[in-house]
Design an enzyme around this catalytic site. Structure first.
Site, PDB file in Angstrom:
ATOM      1  N   ASP A 188       0.859  -1.190   0.000  1.00 45.64           N
ATOM      2  CA  ASP A 188       0.000   0.000   0.000  1.00 45.64           C
ATOM      3  C   ASP A 188       0.892   1.236   0.000  1.00 45.64           C
ATOM      4  O   ASP A 188       1.666   1.453   0.931  1.00 45.64           O
ATOM      5  CB  ASP A 188      -0.904  -0.006   1.248  1.00 45.64           C
ATOM      6  CG  ASP A 188      -1.926   1.129   1.242  1.00 45.64           C
ATOM      7  OD1 ASP A 188      -1.936   1.935   0.282  1.00 45.64           O
ATOM      8  OD2 ASP A 188      -2.719   1.209   2.208  1.00 45.64           O
ATOM      9  N   GLU A 213      -1.904  -1.364  -3.735  1.00 51.13           N
ATOM     10  CA  GLU A 213      -2.962  -0.453  -3.287  1.00 51.13           C
ATOM     11  C   GLU A 213      -2.547   1.006  -3.480  1.00 51.13           C
ATOM     12  O   GLU A 213      -1.480   1.422  -3.040  1.00 51.13           O
ATOM     13  CB  GLU A 213      -3.253  -0.748  -1.809  1.00 51.13           C
ATOM     14  CG  GLU A 213      -4.428   0.014  -1.218  1.00 51.13           C
ATOM     15  CD  GLU A 213      -4.707  -0.426   0.234  1.00 51.13           C
ATOM     16  OE1 GLU A 213      -4.218  -1.486   0.655  1.00 51.13           O
ATOM     17  OE2 GLU A 213      -5.399   0.323   0.942  1.00 51.13           O
TER      18      GLU A 213
HETATM   19  O1  OSB Z   1      -4.349   3.214   3.632  1.00 48.52           O
HETATM   20  O2  OSB Z   1      -5.323   1.520   4.386  1.00 48.52           O
HETATM   21  C1  OSB Z   1      -4.797   2.601   4.589  1.00 48.52           C
HETATM   22  C2  OSB Z   1      -4.634   3.332   8.353  1.00 48.52           C
HETATM   23  C3  OSB Z   1      -4.916   4.681   8.377  1.00 48.52           C
HETATM   24  C4  OSB Z   1      -5.117   5.332   7.177  1.00 48.52           C
HETATM   25  C5  OSB Z   1      -5.040   4.639   5.966  1.00 48.52           C
HETATM   26  C6  OSB Z   1      -4.767   3.284   5.937  1.00 48.52           C
HETATM   27  C7  OSB Z   1      -4.525   2.622   7.160  1.00 48.52           C
HETATM   28  C8  OSB Z   1      -4.157   1.209   7.265  1.00 48.52           C
HETATM   29  C9  OSB Z   1      -4.441   0.526   8.581  1.00 48.52           C
HETATM   30  O3  OSB Z   1      -3.573   0.606   6.395  1.00 48.52           O
HETATM   31  C10 OSB Z   1      -5.304  -0.664   8.438  1.00 48.52           C
HETATM   32  C11 OSB Z   1      -5.832  -1.145   9.768  1.00 48.52           C
HETATM   33  O4  OSB Z   1      -6.718  -0.490  10.353  1.00 48.52           O
HETATM   34  O5  OSB Z   1      -5.373  -2.184  10.217  1.00 48.52           O
HETATM   35 MG    MG Z   2      -4.821   2.070   1.893  1.00 54.73          MG
END
Ligand code: OSB
Ligand code: MG
Length: 369
Positions: A188, A213
């Protein structure tokens, strides 16, 4: 349902370890807990707007303003026959998806409790367990990352997602693939790259990633279609998708082949369901993202992820992966087989631990008719 009282709580919970992404480092998580009292039941929701406008333009302060001055006045003291009716009453408010989703979640919980059924059932869920994964922030070294991954795999998690950003990408993917050849692995970028970085993604294409992602701009759909054309690895959009319309555009343009659903990003469970159903009809798998929620938001995420087209493990991890103590009982745990049980009690199916909630509340306000 007669909406008697609504309460907002600005909460701040300290993370067990800092979460590092291309957007910065988070040490604690600030959200808003929404409580709706109606017809003798209490509904709970969580607005995932954060303390900073780095993932989304929304913040705790903007969501509080929109909730207090526009969304809550549109339903307070009224008789609301359904969630759809509540949504219609504030439909002219544009954007502010996280503010809307927090209130909608509390209403879904209240309606499910009035009907004495679990939220999962009310949303159309078909599973009693969901597959879960873990999202790992950027680590200072490959060695640190390998240690973390080993730990999480030992706890049962079914897939690993790592955060990447320029300079912290290929070497981590390569090392993980070498150590764990069959691991379900995804990355991501949180919009840290542009099309000029295409060679990095072409190299990543060789590591059998489940998905990449949100590599490009946080509102972009068009450039992602150019990148997807050059890759065999599916792109998955997160930040760029705020609605069913965005989803249709992204899929018709082949900008992504997988969608990350976060109710907070799309305005609630109602829009999430529309996106879920449309993707199912297009043979596009979806999975449930996360915003480091407390147990209140997590309960809703687990319920939504029990719908049939959530085909990939979600960013829905055990309470203790985020916080030393959660604000719900029982806390969320991961089974040794990498699944999480979907609560079966009415509504969100977990109790709010009022003592803990009080401890993490930094500001609260109550609105009565
Ligand atoms: O991009 O998915 C994301 C957390 C805060 C903001 C954006 C993202 C995320 C995470 C955490 O990837 C995922 C989780 O809650 O475990
Ligand atoms: Mg994300």
């Amino acid at each position: 349902m007669h909406i008697e009282k609504i309460e907002l709580r600005h909460i701040k919970m300290v993370l067990v370890s800092p979460f590092v992404t291309s957007m910065g480092t988070e040490y604690d998580e600030e959200h808003i807990i929404v409580r709706v009292d109606a017809d003798g039941v209490t509904g709970w929701g969580e607005s995932v707007a954060e303390g900073t406008p780095f993932y989304s333009y929304e913040t705790v302060q903007t969501a509080w303003h929109i909730l207090k001055d526009f969304l809550i006045p549109s339903i307070l003291g009224k008789d609301i026959a359904s969630v759809d009716e509540a949504i219609a009453s504030y439909a002219k408010v544009r954007g502010h998806m996280m503010a809307k989703a927090g209130l909608e979640a509390a209403l879904w919980d209240a309606f499910a409790k009035t009907r004495n059924i679990p939220l999962s059932k009310m949303l159309g869920g078909t599973r009693n367990k969901i597959d879960v994964g873990v999202s790992i922030g950027i680590q200072s070294s490959v060695g640190e990352l390998l240690k973390k991954v080993e730990g999480y795999l030992g706890e049962g998690y079914k897939r690993i997602k790592i955060k990447i950003s320029p300079g912290y990408d290929l070497q981590f993917v390569e090392a993980l693939r070498k150590e764990f050849p069959r691991l379900l692995l995804q990355v991501d970028a949180n919009s840290a790259y542009t099309l000029s970085d295409i060679n990095i993604f072409k190299q990543m294409d060789d590591y059998n990633l489940q998905l990449i992602e949100q590599p490009l701009g946080y509102e972009d759909i068009y450039d992602h279609s150019k990148l997807q054309r050059e890759l065999k690895t599916p792109i998955c959009l997160d930040e760029s998708i705020h609605s069913l319309d965005d989803t249709r555009a992204a899929i018709e343009l082949d900008s992504c082949r997988i969608i990350n659903i976060k109710p907070g990003r799309v305005g609630g469970y109602t829009e999430s369901k529309l996106i879920h159903d449309y993707c199912a009809s297009m043979n596009i798998p979806v999975w449930h993202g996360g915003m480091l929620e407390s147990g209140i938001g997590r309960a809703g995420n687990v319920a939504l992820a029990s719908l049939p087209n959530f085909l990939l493990p979600g960013d829905i991890s055990a309470s203790k992966r985020y916080y030393k103590e959660d604000i719900v009982e029982p806390e969320f745990v991961v089974n040794p087989d990498g699944t999480m049980d979907v609560p079966t009690k009415p509504g969100i199916g977990v109790e709010v631990n009022m003592k803990m909630l009080e401890k993490v509340t930094v500001r609260s306000e109550e609105y009565k008719q």
